[in-house]
Design an enzyme around this catalytic site. Structure first.
Site, PDB file in Angstrom:
ATOM      1  N   HIS A 204      -9.224   3.272   2.796  1.00 50.90           N
ATOM      2  CA  HIS A 204      -9.713   3.755   1.500  1.00 50.90           C
ATOM      3  C   HIS A 204      -9.658   2.709   0.385  1.00 50.90           C
ATOM      4  CE1 HIS A 204      -5.402   4.109   0.702  1.00 50.90           C
ATOM      5  NE2 HIS A 204      -5.715   4.081  -0.569  1.00 50.90           N
TER       6      HIS A 204
HETATM    7  C1  UD1 Z   1      -6.169   5.598  -5.772  1.00 48.05           C
HETATM    8  C2  UD1 Z   1      -5.269   4.429  -6.148  1.00 48.05           C
HETATM    9  C3  UD1 Z   1      -4.798   3.713  -4.899  1.00 48.05           C
HETATM   10  C4  UD1 Z   1      -4.151   4.677  -3.940  1.00 48.05           C
HETATM   11  C5  UD1 Z   1      -5.061   5.854  -3.675  1.00 48.05           C
HETATM   12  C6  UD1 Z   1      -4.338   6.879  -2.850  1.00 48.05           C
HETATM   13  C7  UD1 Z   1      -5.868   3.337  -8.279  1.00 48.05           C
HETATM   14  C8  UD1 Z   1      -6.444   2.128  -8.898  1.00 48.05           C
HETATM   15  N1  UD1 Z   1      -6.003   3.436  -6.947  1.00 48.05           N
HETATM   16  O1  UD1 Z   1      -7.305   5.063  -5.133  1.00 48.05           O
HETATM   17  O2  UD1 Z   1      -3.834   2.732  -5.250  1.00 48.05           O
HETATM   18  O3  UD1 Z   1      -3.893   4.004  -2.735  1.00 48.05           O
HETATM   19  O4  UD1 Z   1      -5.456   6.456  -4.914  1.00 48.05           O
HETATM   20  O5  UD1 Z   1      -5.188   7.715  -2.151  1.00 48.05           O
HETATM   21  O6  UD1 Z   1      -5.307   4.155  -8.960  1.00 48.05           O
HETATM   22  N2  UD1 Z   1     -12.343  11.271  -5.019  1.00 48.05           N
HETATM   23  C9  UD1 Z   1     -12.750  12.551  -4.725  1.00 48.05           C
HETATM   24  N3  UD1 Z   1     -11.809  13.547  -4.780  1.00 48.05           N
HETATM   25  C10 UD1 Z   1     -10.516  13.343  -5.151  1.00 48.05           C
HETATM   26  C11 UD1 Z   1     -10.128  12.035  -5.461  1.00 48.05           C
HETATM   27  C12 UD1 Z   1     -11.035  11.005  -5.387  1.00 48.05           C
HETATM   28  O7  UD1 Z   1     -13.906  12.794  -4.392  1.00 48.05           O
HETATM   29  O8  UD1 Z   1      -9.734  14.306  -5.162  1.00 48.05           O
HETATM   30  C13 UD1 Z   1     -13.331  10.181  -4.908  1.00 48.05           C
HETATM   31  C14 UD1 Z   1     -14.146   9.953  -6.178  1.00 48.05           C
HETATM   32  O9  UD1 Z   1     -15.426   9.596  -5.812  1.00 48.05           O
HETATM   33  C15 UD1 Z   1     -13.470   8.756  -6.809  1.00 48.05           C
HETATM   34  C16 UD1 Z   1     -13.013   7.963  -5.583  1.00 48.05           C
HETATM   35  O10 UD1 Z   1     -12.645   8.955  -4.628  1.00 48.05           O
HETATM   36  O11 UD1 Z   1     -14.328   8.016  -7.629  1.00 48.05           O
HETATM   37  C17 UD1 Z   1     -11.841   7.063  -5.860  1.00 48.05           C
HETATM   38  O12 UD1 Z   1     -10.762   7.783  -6.446  1.00 48.05           O
HETATM   39  P1  UD1 Z   1      -9.691   7.006  -7.376  1.00 48.05           P
HETATM   40  O13 UD1 Z   1      -8.596   7.937  -7.709  1.00 48.05           O
HETATM   41  O14 UD1 Z   1     -10.386   6.333  -8.503  1.00 48.05           O
HETATM   42  O15 UD1 Z   1      -9.181   5.857  -6.464  1.00 48.05           O
HETATM   43  P2  UD1 Z   1      -8.616   5.912  -4.976  1.00 48.05           P
HETATM   44  O16 UD1 Z   1      -9.521   5.116  -4.122  1.00 48.05           O
HETATM   45  O17 UD1 Z   1      -8.334   7.317  -4.592  1.00 48.05           O
HETATM   46  N1  UDP Z   2      -1.824  11.131   4.173  1.00 48.96           N
HETATM   47  C1  UDP Z   2      -2.037  12.501   4.373  1.00 48.96           C
HETATM   48  N2  UDP Z   2      -3.261  12.900   4.843  1.00 48.96           N
HETATM   49  C2  UDP Z   2      -4.257  12.036   5.135  1.00 48.96           C
HETATM   50  C3  UDP Z   2      -4.031  10.649   4.934  1.00 48.96           C
HETATM   51  C4  UDP Z   2      -2.807  10.235   4.450  1.00 48.96           C
HETATM   52  O1  UDP Z   2      -1.142  13.318   4.134  1.00 48.96           O
HETATM   53  O2  UDP Z   2      -5.352  12.473   5.555  1.00 48.96           O
HETATM   54  C5  UDP Z   2      -0.518  10.698   3.609  1.00 48.96           C
HETATM   55  C6  UDP Z   2       0.229   9.687   4.434  1.00 48.96           C
HETATM   56  O3  UDP Z   2       1.109  10.305   5.341  1.00 48.96           O
HETATM   57  C7  UDP Z   2       0.984   8.886   3.375  1.00 48.96           C
HETATM   58  C8  UDP Z   2       0.116   8.995   2.140  1.00 48.96           C
HETATM   59  O4  UDP Z   2      -0.815  10.037   2.399  1.00 48.96           O
HETATM   60  O5  UDP Z   2       2.238   9.497   3.096  1.00 48.96           O
HETATM   61  C9  UDP Z   2      -0.589   7.707   1.883  1.00 48.96           C
HETATM   62  O6  UDP Z   2      -1.495   7.870   0.842  1.00 48.96           O
HETATM   63  P1  UDP Z   2      -2.749   6.920   0.643  1.00 48.96           P
HETATM   64  O7  UDP Z   2      -3.059   6.223   1.899  1.00 48.96           O
HETATM   65  O8  UDP Z   2      -3.800   7.758   0.020  1.00 48.96           O
HETATM   66  O9  UDP Z   2      -2.255   5.932  -0.501  1.00 48.96           O
HETATM   67  P2  UDP Z   2      -1.433   4.557  -0.489  1.00 48.96           P
HETATM   68  O10 UDP Z   2      -0.147   4.782   0.217  1.00 48.96           O
HETATM   69  O11 UDP Z   2      -2.291   3.510   0.135  1.00 48.96           O
HETATM   70  O12 UDP Z   2      -1.262   4.262  -1.936  1.00 48.96           O
END
Ligand code: UD1
Ligand code: UDP
Length: 353
Positions: A204
């Protein structure tokens, strides 16, 4: 009772807050603020339900937008909450835009900030999370570092005051959830999976999804694996696949992101994990599952040093090279603590607040 405002907003922060909130509430009045950065049920509410996290007192409902827009929106809305609540402390986790926004807002209001998961570094300010970490750490009064490496990183930046090695609260959650997961998930049956006969994948990070050709390469590599691949997909990644019509190979099953209990059961039974997630990398280590991390660097260097984690670039060649060579596995070491990092953190905090 003194008040603590805790700010969470993204999936991994709910998982980190789960063990901490329970202990915070023994000694303080906690006001839990959800920024709304993540909002889909399977990216947010499912974690509150499964991990019995108290429901947020406030949801800022900022939704998805650009980095600046998201950060500014959280700051504007959070400032009003902080004026109203007048907390003795602000508690933040990790390295998301929610973390950054909360740290700046509180610091400008002279509210002490405690940062859980302080000191992680990739040493690359092109990574958005690195900017968030460096600033949040600099603005925090109390720095709770999960590993010795994180403590050393802070020291190298001149941050030594009120730095505490606590272990990793995400490991606390894993230990707790593994105990309750049994009997509550039928995910292996539902997906018709056999233990150690599949590879689990999550991708992601912006670096691997904003550049479509990188995501194409990663998915193409998964198609070369001679085993089933289960890929619970982050909405960000799903969007890129849909918009660009990326073809999914036959051995790859893409499923929507799943709840924590299902996910950790998939992790613990996988033969191998491929990810770019910080949380998943270290869960793989803690569960002793070999892992390929598709990223040029990691802030969880211990997992690589011990041979359980290999780094690969987002190219078929690099991923297949990591995949086809055996892992040089060393013994598991308790780098991430003993499952009581949350307790340790709050006990330290009580000496100050
Ligand atoms: C964010 C964090 C990242 C973390 C990740 C965990 C930042 C800069 N990045 O990245 O460090 O690893 O969360 O998962 O804060 N979206 C949906 N539904 C949701 C959430 C997101 O559709 O509930 C989609 C939207 O299109 C959005 C995109 O995901 O624009 C990215 O979401 P965003 O929260 O901006 O960044 P992440 O990639 O989730
Ligand atoms: N995770 C989850 N469901 C999923 C994918 C990940 O519960 O479908 C959990 C995973 O076990 C871990 C956390 O989400 O504890 C990691 O989050 P993510 O990868 O979104 O963010 P990051 O750790 O890279 O910031």
């Amino acid at each position: 009772m003194k008040k603590i405002v805790t700010v969470v907003g993204a999936r991994p922060q709910f998982i980190k807050a789960a063990p901490v909130s329970k202990i915070v509430r023994k000694y303080y009045q906690e006001v839990l603020v959800h920024t709304g950065q993540h909002y889909d049920d399977n990216m947010s509410d499912v974690f509150f339900r499964q991990l019995a996290i108290p429901m947020p007192d406030v949801n800022l409902e900022v939704g998805s937008s650009s980095h600046a827009d998201l950060t500014a929106n959280i700051m504007i809305k959070l400032e009003k909450i902080l004026i109203d609540v007048e907390p003795s402390l602000l508690l933040i986790y990790g390295d998301t835009n929610s973390t950054l926004a909360a740290s700046i807002t509180a610091a400008k209001m002279h509210i002490p900030v405690a940062h859980i998961e302080a000191g992680l570094r990739n040493f690359d300010l092109a990574i958005p999370e690195e900017i968030n970490r460096v600033i949040a750490d600099k603005l925090s009064t109390y720095l709770f570092a999960p590993t010795k490496t994180a403590v050393d990183n802070l020291k190298d930046e001149g941050l030594q005051k009120n730095v505490f090695l606590t272990g990793d609260v995400m490991y606390d959650s894993l230990v707790y959830a593994l105990k309750i997961a049994e009997g509550k998930t039928a995910i292996l049956n539902d997906l018709n999976l056999q233990e150690k006969k599949y590879c689990l994948v999550t991708i992601h990070r912006a670096e691997n999804t904003d550049n479509v050709s990188y995501l194409e390469q990663i998915i193409k590599a998964l198609g070369c694996f001679p085993e089933r691949v289960i890929f619970p997909i982050h909405p960000r990644t799903q969007k890129v696949i849909t918009v660009n019509g990326i073809v999914i190979p036959n051995n790859v099953s893409i499923i929507p992101s799943i709840g924590y209990l299902d996910f950790i059961v998939l992790e613990s039974n996988a033969r191998m994990i491929l990810t770019d997630s910080g949380g998943v990398q270290r869960e793989a280590y803690c569960l002793q599952i070999p892992c390929i991390t598709v990223f040029p660097s990691t802030s969880w260097v211990e997992t690589v040093e011990d041979g359980w984690n290999k780094l690969a670039d987002a190219s078929v060649d690099s991923i297949m090279n990591a995949y086809s060579h055996p892992f040089n596995l060393n013994n598991y070491r308790a780098y991430f603590g003993d499952g009581h990092a949350a307790e340790k953190t709050i006990n330290i905090l009580r000496d100050f607040v």
